[in-house]
Design a protein around this motif. Structure first.
Motif, mmCIF file in Angstrom:
data_model
loop_
_atom_site.group_PDB
_atom_site.id
_atom_site.type_symbol
_atom_site.label_atom_id
_atom_site.label_comp_id
_atom_site.label_asym_id
_atom_site.label_seq_id
_atom_site.Cartn_x
_atom_site.Cartn_y
_atom_site.Cartn_z
ATOM 1 N N TYR A 83 -8.016 5.563 4.064
ATOM 2 C CA TYR A 83 -6.634 5.583 3.880
ATOM 3 C C TYR A 83 -6.020 6.724 4.764
ATOM 4 O O TYR A 83 -5.027 6.721 5.193
ATOM 5 C CB TYR A 83 -6.134 5.522 2.507
ATOM 6 C CG TYR A 83 -6.124 4.081 1.909
ATOM 7 C CD1 TYR A 83 -5.359 2.990 2.405
ATOM 8 C CD2 TYR A 83 -7.161 3.963 1.001
ATOM 9 C CE1 TYR A 83 -5.627 1.568 1.948
ATOM 10 C CE2 TYR A 83 -7.461 2.384 0.612
ATOM 11 C CZ TYR A 83 -6.331 1.473 1.013
ATOM 12 O OH TYR A 83 -6.721 0.189 0.626
ATOM 13 N N TYR A 87 -3.277 6.443 7.829
ATOM 14 C CA TYR A 87 -2.229 7.259 7.703
ATOM 15 C C TYR A 87 -1.944 7.861 8.851
ATOM 16 O O TYR A 87 -0.914 7.962 9.530
ATOM 17 C CB TYR A 87 -2.120 8.222 6.576
ATOM 18 C CG TYR A 87 -1.097 9.130 6.530
ATOM 19 C CD1 TYR A 87 0.269 8.973 6.213
ATOM 20 C CD2 TYR A 87 -1.193 10.459 6.811
ATOM 21 C CE1 TYR A 87 1.274 9.787 6.202
ATOM 22 C CE2 TYR A 87 -0.276 11.581 6.904
ATOM 23 C CZ TYR A 87 1.000 11.244 6.407
ATOM 24 O OH TYR A 87 1.967 12.095 6.342
ATOM 25 N N ALA A 92 -0.016 3.397 7.574
ATOM 26 C CA ALA A 92 0.293 3.553 6.047
ATOM 27 C C ALA A 92 1.094 4.784 5.892
ATOM 28 O O ALA A 92 1.333 5.562 6.721
ATOM 29 C CB ALA A 92 -1.257 4.024 5.132
ATOM 30 N N ASN A 93 1.934 4.810 4.737
ATOM 31 C CA ASN A 93 2.916 5.678 4.551
ATOM 32 C C ASN A 93 2.443 6.975 3.766
ATOM 33 O O ASN A 93 3.173 7.913 3.761
ATOM 34 C CB ASN A 93 4.116 5.244 3.653
ATOM 35 C CG ASN A 93 3.643 4.752 2.290
ATOM 36 O OD1 ASN A 93 2.196 4.315 2.126
ATOM 37 N ND2 ASN A 93 4.485 5.065 1.372
ATOM 38 N N GLN A 94 1.209 6.904 3.427
ATOM 39 C CA GLN A 94 0.624 8.169 2.805
ATOM 40 C C GLN A 94 -1.294 8.048 3.033
ATOM 41 O O GLN A 94 -1.511 6.931 3.246
ATOM 42 C CB GLN A 94 0.994 8.129 1.406
ATOM 43 C CG GLN A 94 0.432 7.023 0.441
ATOM 44 C CD GLN A 94 1.114 6.825 -0.968
ATOM 45 O OE1 GLN A 94 2.090 7.221 -1.238
ATOM 46 N NE2 GLN A 94 0.030 6.958 -1.948
ATOM 47 N N PRO A 95 -1.631 9.364 3.104
ATOM 48 C CA PRO A 95 -2.886 9.400 2.855
ATOM 49 C C PRO A 95 -3.917 9.154 1.990
ATOM 50 O O PRO A 95 -4.996 8.944 1.961
ATOM 51 C CB PRO A 95 -3.352 10.766 3.767
ATOM 52 C CG PRO A 95 -2.198 11.492 2.952
ATOM 53 C CD PRO A 95 -1.005 10.539 2.947
ATOM 54 N N LEU A 104 1.429 3.452 -2.310
ATOM 55 C CA LEU A 104 0.926 3.275 -0.776
ATOM 56 C C LEU A 104 1.680 1.903 -0.528
ATOM 57 O O LEU A 104 1.642 1.034 -0.909
ATOM 58 C CB LEU A 104 -0.605 3.189 -1.098
ATOM 59 C CG LEU A 104 -1.231 2.858 0.108
ATOM 60 C CD1 LEU A 104 -1.214 3.972 1.450
ATOM 61 C CD2 LEU A 104 -2.933 2.446 -0.144
#
Length: 220
Positions: A83, A87, A92-95, A104
């Motif tokens: 993830y 990101y 993706a909007n967050q790691p 997420l």
């Protein structure tokens, strides 16, 4: 059929007795660090953007990761590698991915696997792979915008070849190799497992390059 309806059907599957017994045993015994968790301990449905251009195809849920949380690559070392890479690639909007409901969101990406239940020793049998192939056919059939199939590891690669109706001998697995299909591409990567990432077989830079390659293949 929509993905949600298919997922509701999938999570009730008890087709493979060995996998059912193992996923439920793990969910009862638990790992010490997760004693307070109520494990998912069912088949894990896919996760992501229904309009995805990139399909990430793994092997199977981790016993104390996806089998615990109910979401692919969530709550274990594989997800801790995957993830953040998504990101960094703007997918993706967050790691981080710790549990369903953590906020997420995937952008243009959908993640699923060749086998939907955690197998003992992370090794599904040929019969279990064949049984889950029907779920693959139905789930991927609902993802009509996929332009790049990214297989994580040899077994996932071979399972995707089966779904696509392609012979294994003509499309051998090799990290970073891409194959042009009729209307999409098939791209290979080493699996994002702890075994590969901690030994350096797969580094963050290597996987960043794979995602960059996927975007280039899709014309992004």
């Amino acid at each position: 059929m929509r993905l949600e309806a298919l997922h509701n059907e999938l999570v009730a599957c008890r087709r493979c007795a060995r996998l059912v017994a193992w996923r439920e045993q793990v969910g009862q015994e638990k790992r010490a660090a997760y004693r307070s968790w109520v494990y998912w301990a069912r088949p894990v449905p896919g996760f992501g953007d229904p309009e995805a251009w990139l399909l990430i195809f793994g092997l199977a849920p981790g016993a104390h990761g996806s089998n615990r949380t109910g979401r692919p690559f969530t709550g274990d070392a594989s997800g801790d590698f995957l993830y953040p890479a998504l990101y960094r690639a703007g997918l993706a909007n967050q790691p981080s991915s710790t549990h369903p409901g953590d906020g997420l969101v995937l952008r243009g990406v959908y993640i699923t696997a060749a086998v939907r239940c955690a197998p003992p020793g992370n090794r599904p049998t040929a019969e279990e792979l064949a049984a889950c192939a029907e779920w693959t056919r139905r789930e991927l059939g609902l993802l009509g915008r996929v332009r790049v199939y990214l297989a994580l590891g040899r077994i996932a690669h071979q399972a995707l070849l089966g779904y696509l109706g392609l012979p294994r001998a003509a499309y051998p697995f090799a990290h970073g190799r891409a194959y042009r299909l009729k209307e999409a591409f098939l791209l290979c990567s080493y699996h994002v497992s702890r075994q590969n990432t901690q030994t350096g077989r797969l580094t963050a830079a290597m996987f960043d390059q794979v995602l960059a390659q996927a975007k280039a293949l899709a014309g992004l």
